[in-house]
Design a protein around this motif. Structure first.
Motif, mmCIF file in Angstrom:
data_model
loop_
_atom_site.group_PDB
_atom_site.id
_atom_site.type_symbol
_atom_site.label_atom_id
_atom_site.label_comp_id
_atom_site.label_asym_id
_atom_site.label_seq_id
_atom_site.Cartn_x
_atom_site.Cartn_y
_atom_site.Cartn_z
ATOM 1 N N ILE A 1 0.811 -1.225 0.000
ATOM 2 C CA ILE A 1 0.000 0.000 0.000
ATOM 3 C C ILE A 1 0.842 1.273 0.000
ATOM 4 C CG2 ILE A 1 -1.926 -1.170 1.133
ATOM 5 C CD1 ILE A 1 -1.165 0.196 3.741
ATOM 6 N N ARG A 2 2.160 1.114 -0.020
ATOM 7 C CA ARG A 2 3.032 2.288 -0.072
ATOM 8 C C ARG A 2 2.711 3.108 -1.322
ATOM 9 N NH1 ARG A 2 9.196 0.936 0.312
ATOM 10 N NH2 ARG A 2 8.509 0.414 2.423
ATOM 11 N N ASP A 3 2.642 4.413 -1.155
ATOM 12 C CA ASP A 3 2.347 5.351 -2.248
ATOM 13 C C ASP A 3 0.952 5.151 -2.848
ATOM 14 O OD1 ASP A 3 4.931 6.449 -2.013
ATOM 15 O OD2 ASP A 3 5.760 4.919 -3.352
ATOM 16 N N THR A 4 0.055 4.543 -2.080
ATOM 17 C CA THR A 4 -1.345 4.437 -2.506
ATOM 18 C C THR A 4 -2.214 5.157 -1.481
ATOM 19 O OG1 THR A 4 -2.005 2.431 -1.296
ATOM 20 C CG2 THR A 4 -0.813 2.120 -3.383
ATOM 21 N N GLU A 5 -3.506 5.165 -1.706
ATOM 22 C CA GLU A 5 -4.440 5.815 -0.791
ATOM 23 C C GLU A 5 -4.892 4.875 0.330
ATOM 24 O OE1 GLU A 5 -6.947 6.290 -4.143
ATOM 25 O OE2 GLU A 5 -6.839 8.475 -4.067
ATOM 26 N N TYR A 6 -4.442 3.646 0.294
ATOM 27 C CA TYR A 6 -4.949 2.636 1.229
ATOM 28 C C TYR A 6 -4.259 2.709 2.589
ATOM 29 C CZ TYR A 6 -7.460 0.514 -2.626
ATOM 30 O OH TYR A 6 -8.320 0.291 -3.668
ATOM 31 N N ALA A 7 -4.988 2.269 3.607
ATOM 32 C CA ALA A 7 -4.465 2.181 4.969
ATOM 33 C C ALA A 7 -4.767 0.792 5.509
ATOM 34 C CB ALA A 7 -5.102 3.240 5.859
ATOM 35 N N LEU A 8 -4.010 0.402 6.518
ATOM 36 C CA LEU A 8 -4.160 -0.934 7.114
ATOM 37 C C LEU A 8 -4.813 -0.836 8.481
ATOM 38 C CD1 LEU A 8 -3.515 -4.021 7.365
ATOM 39 C CD2 LEU A 8 -1.290 -3.335 8.308
ATOM 40 N N VAL A 9 -5.775 -1.718 8.737
ATOM 41 C CA VAL A 9 -6.307 -1.892 10.081
ATOM 42 C C VAL A 9 -6.107 -3.363 10.446
ATOM 43 C CG1 VAL A 9 -8.652 -2.264 9.190
ATOM 44 C CG2 VAL A 9 -8.320 -1.684 11.596
ATOM 45 N N VAL A 10 -5.531 -3.608 11.617
ATOM 46 C CA VAL A 10 -5.207 -4.971 12.052
ATOM 47 C C VAL A 10 -6.217 -5.411 13.094
ATOM 48 C CG1 VAL A 10 -3.462 -6.455 13.111
ATOM 49 C CG2 VAL A 10 -2.759 -4.589 11.593
#
Length: 335
Positions: A87-96
């Motif tokens: 997701i680097r350099d994208t609009e996405y984020a991570l939730v764990v």
């Protein structure tokens, strides 16, 4: 000072709020000069778009949810690094979202989490990936998902898999090539697919080489260091004693090594030990462990690519090769 808003950006750039929104969402309906002017103002003000507002405006959510079983934190950490790479350099984020698969009400709580968050994609790590009820919930809610497993669990577009059974068989065959004939196994928990696949690989190799694979040579563990110590002590009391032990993960292999040291058994001169996963402990103990490298981060990265680039999911890799890493915990069987 209050945080800058989309209205502040629009006023400074002398454009409408809708134009700013189009810049943020990479709309093609803008000329280069207007885009450059708005992007300059965004940088000057330090404006950060509100992800919830963007999701409402675009009808898209930019969250990737990673669901994992609390029992294997190292696996989760490695997978997390792979997601960050994707997701680097994208609009996405991570939730764990860690879960306890055995907890009462777990499935209802996880379903509620998915219904509220509505992630763009869900990465199901081993242990969770085998739970068909969770896969069904993703389908019912409309969440794209990819399963990570030790064997093929789904169609290629929704799967990243390693062949743990074959890799385990190859690890045992490596011990046989060193002259070992009496080889013990520290198995993982019965309800873990990865443990089942690795035990099957051990049994395959022992059968292929016509070696004893009786119950006296198999001790159960739960993937923890302490269970490896206990299992190691059991196997090292067997007569005749194994000259090599294959453990279904590195933590248990380290436990076997500890048990051998406590008994004055030299590794690898008197006992060879092989682990599985190539986690940090494998390289940091002494002697460092021979093990099977599982490319967890690479697999997780590939899984996320399948979710954020769905049109390419069928052609992106679904199967990942495991690699044997020979270190100082193995040696030829003593003559």
């Amino acid at each position: 000072m209050s945080k800058p808003t989309i209205n502040d950006v629009a006023a400074r750039a002398g454009v409408s709020k809708k134009t700013v929104s189009r810049v943020i969402n990479n709309s093609p309906l803008l000329n280069a000069a207007t885009r450059a002017k708005v992007e300059t103002v965004i940088a000057e003000l330090g404006y950060v778009p509100n992800p919830q507002a963007r999701a409402l405006a675009t009808g898209r959510n930019f969250l990737i949810a990673m669901i994992h079983d609390n029992s294997n934190p190292e696996l989760a950490l490695a997978a997390q690094q792979g997601v960050f790479e994707a997701i680097r350099d994208t609009e996405y984020a991570l939730v764990v979202r860690p879960i306890d698969r055995k907890a009462a009400g777990m499935e209802q709580e996880l379903r509620h989490f998915l219904e509220v968050q509505r992630p763009a994609g869900v990465l199901l790590l081993p242990g969770v990936a085998e739970m068909e009820s969770i896969v069904a919930a993703c389908n019912q809610i409309g969440c794209a998902y990819v399963r990570m497993g030790a064997t093929a669990l789904d169609v290629p577009s929704q799967l990243v898999a390693s062949n743990d059974r074959q890799a385990a068989a190859d690890a045992v065959a490596y011990l046989v090539s060193l002259g070992h004939e009496r080889i013990g196994l520290v198995a993982g928990p019965d309800d873990a697919s990865v443990a089942q696949q690795r035990e099957l690989g051990y049994l395959d190799a022992m059968a292929d080489h016509d070696l004893d694979r009786g119950p006296a040579l198999i001790a159960a563990g739960d993937f923890s260091f302490d269970s490896g110590v206990t299992a190691g002590n059991l196997l090292l009391e067997v007569s005749p004693r194994p000259t090599a032990i294959f453990a279904a993960n590195d933590a248990m292999a380290a436990g076997v090594l500890h048990a051998a040291h406590k008994r004055g058994i030299k590794v690898p001169d008197q006992l060879s030990i092989v682990g599985f996963e190539d986690t940090a402990i494998a390289a940091h103990i002494w002697p460092p462990l021979t093990t099977v490298h599982v490319p967890v981060a690479v697999m997780a990265c590939g899984a996320v690519f399948k979710m954020i680039y769905p049109d390419q999911a069928e052609t992106l890799p679904a199967q990942f090769r495991l690699e044997m890493i020979a270190r100082a915990s193995t040696a030829p069987a003593a003559g």
